[in-house]
Design an enzyme around this catalytic site. Structure first.
Site, PDB file in Angstrom:
ATOM      1  N   SER A   1     -75.859  -1.364  67.736  1.00  0.00           N
ATOM      2  CA  SER A   1     -77.159  -1.987  67.965  1.00  0.00           C
ATOM      3  C   SER A   1     -77.245  -2.483  69.420  1.00  0.00           C
ATOM      4  O   SER A   1     -76.984  -1.708  70.324  1.00  0.00           O
ATOM      5  CB  SER A   1     -77.381  -3.108  66.949  1.00  0.00           C
ATOM      6  OG  SER A   1     -78.736  -3.478  66.924  1.00  0.00           O
TER       7      SER A   1
ATOM      8  N   ASP B   1     -81.398   4.619  59.165  1.00  0.00           N
ATOM      9  CA  ASP B   1     -81.722   3.636  60.206  1.00  0.00           C
ATOM     10  C   ASP B   1     -83.079   3.982  60.797  1.00  0.00           C
ATOM     11  O   ASP B   1     -83.208   4.966  61.524  1.00  0.00           O
ATOM     12  CB  ASP B   1     -80.637   3.673  61.279  1.00  0.00           C
ATOM     13  CG  ASP B   1     -80.836   2.618  62.377  1.00  0.00           C
ATOM     14  OD1 ASP B   1     -81.895   1.965  62.407  1.00  0.00           O
ATOM     15  OD2 ASP B   1     -79.912   2.452  63.188  1.00  0.00           O
TER      16      ASP B   1
ATOM     17  N   HIS C   1     -80.337   0.217  59.275  1.00  0.00           N
ATOM     18  CA  HIS C   1     -79.698  -0.123  60.544  1.00  0.00           C
ATOM     19  C   HIS C   1     -78.408  -0.930  60.344  1.00  0.00           C
ATOM     20  O   HIS C   1     -77.430  -0.753  61.072  1.00  0.00           O
ATOM     21  CB  HIS C   1     -80.689  -0.910  61.403  1.00  0.00           C
ATOM     22  CG  HIS C   1     -80.128  -1.320  62.722  1.00  0.00           C
ATOM     23  ND1 HIS C   1     -79.761  -0.409  63.689  1.00  0.00           N
ATOM     24  CD2 HIS C   1     -79.825  -2.545  63.242  1.00  0.00           C
ATOM     25  CE1 HIS C   1     -79.287  -1.055  64.746  1.00  0.00           C
ATOM     26  NE2 HIS C   1     -79.312  -2.336  64.500  1.00  0.00           N
ATOM     27  N   ASP C   2     -78.416  -1.818  59.384  1.00  0.00           N
ATOM     28  CA  ASP C   2     -77.247  -2.674  59.144  1.00  0.00           C
ATOM     29  C   ASP C   2     -76.019  -1.908  58.662  1.00  0.00           C
ATOM     30  O   ASP C   2     -74.948  -2.512  58.520  1.00  0.00           O
ATOM     31  CB  ASP C   2     -77.585  -3.764  58.126  1.00  0.00           C
ATOM     32  CG  ASP C   2     -78.064  -5.051  58.803  1.00  0.00           C
ATOM     33  OD1 ASP C   2     -78.067  -5.096  60.053  1.00  0.00           O
ATOM     34  OD2 ASP C   2     -78.425  -5.996  58.083  1.00  0.00           O
TER      35      ASP C   2
ATOM     36  N   ARG D   1     -86.958 -14.148  62.153  1.00  0.00           N
ATOM     37  CA  ARG D   1     -85.794 -13.541  61.526  1.00  0.00           C
ATOM     38  C   ARG D   1     -86.192 -12.714  60.305  1.00  0.00           C
ATOM     39  O   ARG D   1     -85.654 -11.636  60.063  1.00  0.00           O
ATOM     40  CB  ARG D   1     -84.802 -14.629  61.125  1.00  0.00           C
ATOM     41  CG  ARG D   1     -83.591 -14.157  60.356  1.00  0.00           C
ATOM     42  CD  ARG D   1     -82.691 -13.261  61.177  1.00  0.00           C
ATOM     43  NE  ARG D   1     -81.408 -13.061  60.529  1.00  0.00           N
ATOM     44  CZ  ARG D   1     -80.445 -12.282  61.011  1.00  0.00           C
ATOM     45  NH1 ARG D   1     -80.629 -11.642  62.151  1.00  0.00           N
ATOM     46  NH2 ARG D   1     -79.313 -12.155  60.386  1.00  0.00           N
TER      47      ARG D   1
END
Lengths: 372, 372
Positions: free
Chosen positions: B149, B320, B353-354, B219
């Site tokens: 990232s 992602d 993505h994580d 967030r």
């Protein structure tokens, strides 16, 4: 929008109390609506067009606050795909909204704004109110019900819950249930609104200060989901804004809007607060999140359409990541399983979810053809 | 995080002023960092692991605020893919962040927090600071630089701007430039923070009230982009939360968190404010939005890598959508055009993505193999 203004629109009060999915009953429901075209003497040429989350009844006529043309003026009018020379087109502001129909910004019988005392509603409740409006207008059976996005949810809900009321059902860029990701984006918006100290637990009417900052952030987040990644790249890419003095922009090494896409989003957020009520945003997103047509009908989507005799048309867009084509396919499978006549088309358009509102000539042809 | 606390971490002050892309110069830069393993006598076994947006130097050791294990403890440690029995692993808190390195929450030379007086920084500035840290530590050449990232952006920036400093470059789930959609999501987060009245133009330190509500909304919005739609559906779907009394939940017809996904997101937002500074969120997202490695090098990405002699490995994940595989492909094409040795793999993993942080054994094998 701190204080709702009286708006030039047609409205009427429903004669009967409206039963809601929550178990509550809403008395004295006001429905604000616009019509286009002329109702035939046999009353069989009516088309209902339910609107989307932030839409309103000004489908094909100037918006009284923004002065902009109606939101679907490219689709609705004389000689257009929804041809007002042939059809009588009705668009009603959904209950829970803020353009004249009963909602949190409207006055309760005690003369005070409902605010958060307004009951939480569902998509089916919105449809019940519109069917009651059709009753008042003397329209027993629609030539068609046509809707995109949340309008599509209402379209499907009408077909499922009032199977005798429409001959044709056209659902565009929509879904039969809100996904976890859809709910998540809405929850961000709601939290942004409720985090705004001006929200004051919803009691901000008449204070001169509305939770516009929170509403603006909510709109910005949602707006991203209405566009495609490729569309955003094509429209803005990483281009910088020109500076106020007209010179070419670049990195300011500050927190002003350096990129065109930042400026665009900020504008979208701010402009929205001129015409929309924050509490309505809470109520309507909640209704959308609650929407699950299968669950309403025992858990099997096909059963929702068991009683239908309508013809269906389902349209999705290849770049719509909010309600992707896979959602439309599930819906079509359920309609097939219910032996309902259905046509399905995935259209190619670069604009993401908002394609249903924009210049997509293939959609015009599909709509026109299906209404023949 | 209203007032930064003294934290148990290693830190040092860089001996020289740090020149920044903005043209400003930052004096007396503090770098907080952690190391794992032992530096070999020839100083050739060091691996730098730059962290992501909300990461920190606690790569493989307990986080001093949350008490949770390090964010990449599954990847870094004795016998793990980044094997601390062999390698000396360095992870430094990026400048602009809030875990001990110089940033808006740290004190300026006048003894007051920098707040918005802290200069706007870039990814390259973060890398300059880490290279200066390597100089202090006497590490001339890294065995590898490895990052996911925003850590991947730093990894690429180091390779491009300091081509003699690393033998191997491993960039995971990243991009060589931030897209319009990436910028848009960050802008939503920044606007949420700046809309919070507690933000007070950044001067909230020591007031006892931080813009935690705004930071929490920021967030939440970002968190959605870190997960895949399918992952969210698999994890939460439309499941309702159990009620406080333990009975099965359902529609409350209110605005509490009815759905599990709502509750999860709210928790993610709130928990984040315990460990992160809102101004740091502004600065670091800005740095990411400014990142465009091609533009830094005359507009052609291949030219960014003209001077490199490193070996590259690029990894993307099929789910992602923040930095999709297409971004990695563009990067690989540029590396090919620069005649750099590069291997590329798209891994299949359900987490979006994580995925780079989660249990993806195929990633472990790629990392381990590349570092041999």
């Amino acid at each position: 929008m701190a204080t709702p203004r009286p708006l030039p629109t047609t409205s009427l009060q429903l004669p009967d109390p409206l039963p809601l999915d929550s178990g509550q009953v809403l008395d004295g429901v006001t429905m604000a609506y616009e019509t286009y075209g002329t109702l035939a003497s046999d009353r069989r040429n009516a088309i209902l067009v339910p609107h989307a989350l932030t839409g309103d009844q000004h489908l094909a006529s100037e918006h009284p606050i923004t002065g902009k043309p109606g939101w679907w003026v490219r689709m609705v009018g004389p000689g257009k795909p929804i041809d007002t020379d042939r059809f009588f087109v009705i668009c009603a502001n959904v209950i829970g909204s803020c353009m004249g129909s009963s909602g949190p910004a409207a006055l309760d019988s005690d003369g005070r704004p409902w605010a958060m005392r307004f009951p939480v509603i569902t998509i089916r409740d919105m449809v019940r109110a519109q069917v009651a409006l059709l009753d008042v207008l003397g329209i027993e059976r629609l030539h068609a019900v046509v809707g995109g996005s949340m309008g599509g949810m209402q379209t499907l809900s009408l077909a499922a819950n009032f199977p005798d009321r429409a001959d044709r059902v056209l659902a565009i860029a929509t879904t039969a249930r809100h996904s976890a990701q859809n709910i998540a984006f809405h929850e961000v918006g709601r939290q942004a609104i409720m985090a705004d100290p001006n929200w004051q637990a919803g009691d901000y009417y008449g204070t001169g200060a509305a939770p516009d900052k929170g509403l603006s952030v909510a709109r910005m987040a949602a707006h991203i989901t209405y566009l495609s990644e490729a569309g955003l790249t094509g429209k803005f890419g990483r281009r910088f804004q020109d500076r106020p003095d007209g010179t070419a922009g670049g990195r300011s090494f500050g927190f002003d809007a350096d990129f065109q896409v930042e400026s665009y989003l900020r504008h979208q957020g701010l402009a929205f607060t001129d015409r929309f009520d924050a509490n309505s945003y809470l109520y309507i997103t909640r209704a959308m999140d609650y929407f699950d047509l299968a669950e309403e009908h025992g858990g099997r989507l096909a059963d929702a359409f068991a009683g239908t005799r309508a013809r269906f048309c389902v349209v999705s867009f290849d770049t719509d990541w909010l309600y992707p084509t896979s959602e439309s396919r599930s819906l079509v499978q359920a309609l097939n399983a219910a032996a309902a006549p259905v046509s399905f088309v995935e259209l190619s358009a670069p604009y993401g979810h908002d394609s249903f509102l924009l210049d997509v000539p293939a959609l015009d042809r599909v709509v026109k053809g299906f209404l023949e």
